[in-house]
Design a protein around this motif. Structure first.
Motif, PDB file in Angstrom:
ATOM      1  N   SER A   3      63.200  47.827  62.067  1.00  0.00           N
ATOM      2  CA  SER A   3      63.549  48.899  61.143  1.00  0.00           C
ATOM      3  C   SER A   3      63.751  50.194  61.914  1.00  0.00           C
ATOM      4  O   SER A   3      63.092  50.443  62.910  1.00  0.00           O
ATOM      5  CB  SER A   3      62.455  49.077  60.088  1.00  0.00           C
ATOM      6  N   PRO A   5      63.254  54.068  62.110  1.00  0.00           N
ATOM      7  CA  PRO A   5      62.404  55.067  61.459  1.00  0.00           C
ATOM      8  C   PRO A   5      63.229  56.165  60.806  1.00  0.00           C
ATOM      9  O   PRO A   5      64.283  56.546  61.303  1.00  0.00           O
ATOM     10  CB  PRO A   5      61.549  55.621  62.603  1.00  0.00           C
ATOM     11  N   SER A   6      62.737  56.642  59.683  1.00  0.00           N
ATOM     12  CA  SER A   6      63.397  57.741  58.995  1.00  0.00           C
ATOM     13  C   SER A   6      63.306  59.002  59.857  1.00  0.00           C
ATOM     14  O   SER A   6      62.239  59.324  60.359  1.00  0.00           O
ATOM     15  CB  SER A   6      62.718  57.994  57.651  1.00  0.00           C
ATOM     16  N   PRO A   7      64.412  59.720  60.033  1.00  0.00           N
ATOM     17  CA  PRO A   7      64.362  60.937  60.861  1.00  0.00           C
ATOM     18  C   PRO A   7      63.535  62.053  60.246  1.00  0.00           C
ATOM     19  O   PRO A   7      63.211  63.021  60.906  1.00  0.00           O
ATOM     20  CB  PRO A   7      65.828  61.355  60.981  1.00  0.00           C
ATOM     21  N   SER A   8      63.157  61.888  58.984  1.00  0.00           N
ATOM     22  CA  SER A   8      62.383  62.953  58.345  1.00  0.00           C
ATOM     23  C   SER A   8      61.039  62.453  57.817  1.00  0.00           C
ATOM     24  O   SER A   8      60.475  63.030  56.907  1.00  0.00           O
ATOM     25  CB  SER A   8      63.188  63.568  57.202  1.00  0.00           C
ATOM     26  N   ARG A   9      60.516  61.391  58.426  1.00  0.00           N
ATOM     27  CA  ARG A   9      59.269  60.812  57.916  1.00  0.00           C
ATOM     28  C   ARG A   9      58.052  61.670  58.233  1.00  0.00           C
ATOM     29  O   ARG A   9      57.196  61.881  57.384  1.00  0.00           O
ATOM     30  CB  ARG A   9      59.081  59.412  58.493  1.00  0.00           C
ATOM     31  N   TRP A  25      60.579  68.070  61.357  1.00  0.00           N
ATOM     32  CA  TRP A  25      60.470  66.668  60.988  1.00  0.00           C
ATOM     33  C   TRP A  25      60.853  65.811  62.177  1.00  0.00           C
ATOM     34  O   TRP A  25      61.784  66.137  62.918  1.00  0.00           O
ATOM     35  CB  TRP A  25      61.426  66.338  59.844  1.00  0.00           C
ATOM     36  N   GLY A  27      61.110  61.441  63.493  1.00  0.00           N
ATOM     37  CA  GLY A  27      61.206  60.057  63.050  1.00  0.00           C
ATOM     38  C   GLY A  27      60.080  59.168  63.526  1.00  0.00           C
ATOM     39  O   GLY A  27      59.857  58.103  62.959  1.00  0.00           O
ATOM     40  N   THR A  28      59.360  59.584  64.566  1.00  0.00           N
ATOM     41  CA  THR A  28      58.258  58.761  65.065  1.00  0.00           C
ATOM     42  C   THR A  28      56.964  59.565  65.065  1.00  0.00           C
ATOM     43  O   THR A  28      56.955  60.767  65.351  1.00  0.00           O
ATOM     44  CB  THR A  28      58.521  58.249  66.499  1.00  0.00           C
ATOM     45  N   ASP A  54      52.695  62.247  56.798  1.00  0.00           N
ATOM     46  CA  ASP A  54      53.614  61.115  56.730  1.00  0.00           C
ATOM     47  C   ASP A  54      54.244  61.193  55.349  1.00  0.00           C
ATOM     48  O   ASP A  54      53.625  60.850  54.348  1.00  0.00           O
ATOM     49  CB  ASP A  54      52.849  59.808  56.918  1.00  0.00           C
ATOM     50  N   GLU A  55      55.459  61.692  55.273  1.00  0.00           N
ATOM     51  CA  GLU A  55      56.117  61.918  53.988  1.00  0.00           C
ATOM     52  C   GLU A  55      56.443  60.602  53.289  1.00  0.00           C
ATOM     53  O   GLU A  55      56.457  60.539  52.065  1.00  0.00           O
ATOM     54  CB  GLU A  55      57.400  62.738  54.179  1.00  0.00           C
ATOM     55  N   GLU A  56      56.692  59.545  54.052  1.00  0.00           N
ATOM     56  CA  GLU A  56      57.024  58.249  53.455  1.00  0.00           C
ATOM     57  C   GLU A  56      55.806  57.640  52.765  1.00  0.00           C
ATOM     58  O   GLU A  56      55.902  57.095  51.677  1.00  0.00           O
ATOM     59  CB  GLU A  56      57.545  57.303  54.535  1.00  0.00           C
TER      60      GLU A  56
END
Length: 76
Positions: A3, A5-9, A25, A27-28, A54-56
């Motif tokens: 997967s 990672p979301s760049p804004s997680r 923000w 991604g890791t 961790d926004e996710e």
């Protein structure tokens, strides 16, 4: 399959006296934690607070200064 990672997680927020001053923000988590350490070195002074979220997952991963219990008084 891996997967991406979301760049804004992972969100860092620096506040001073309760007012937002800077944010970013990543991604890791490892990168965000390195940035947090750098921000503490650059901005860590009385009245400042730095939080990593961790926004996710919707959870706070770290905060500086650490918020611990307040000890009042001493041993009797």
């Amino acid at each position: 399959m891996t997967s991406i990672p979301s760049p804004s997680r992972y969100h860092l927020l620096l506040t001073a006296d309760g007012q937002p001053v800077q944010h970013g923000w990543w991604g890791t988590e490892a990168t965000a934690r390195r940035k947090m350490a750098a921000w503490i070195g650059d901005w860590g002074r009385p009245g400042a607070r730095i939080a990593l979220t961790d926004e996710e997952a919707g959870e706070q991963l770290a905060v500086w200064p650490e918020e611990g219990p307040v000890i009042v008084g001493g041993a009797s």
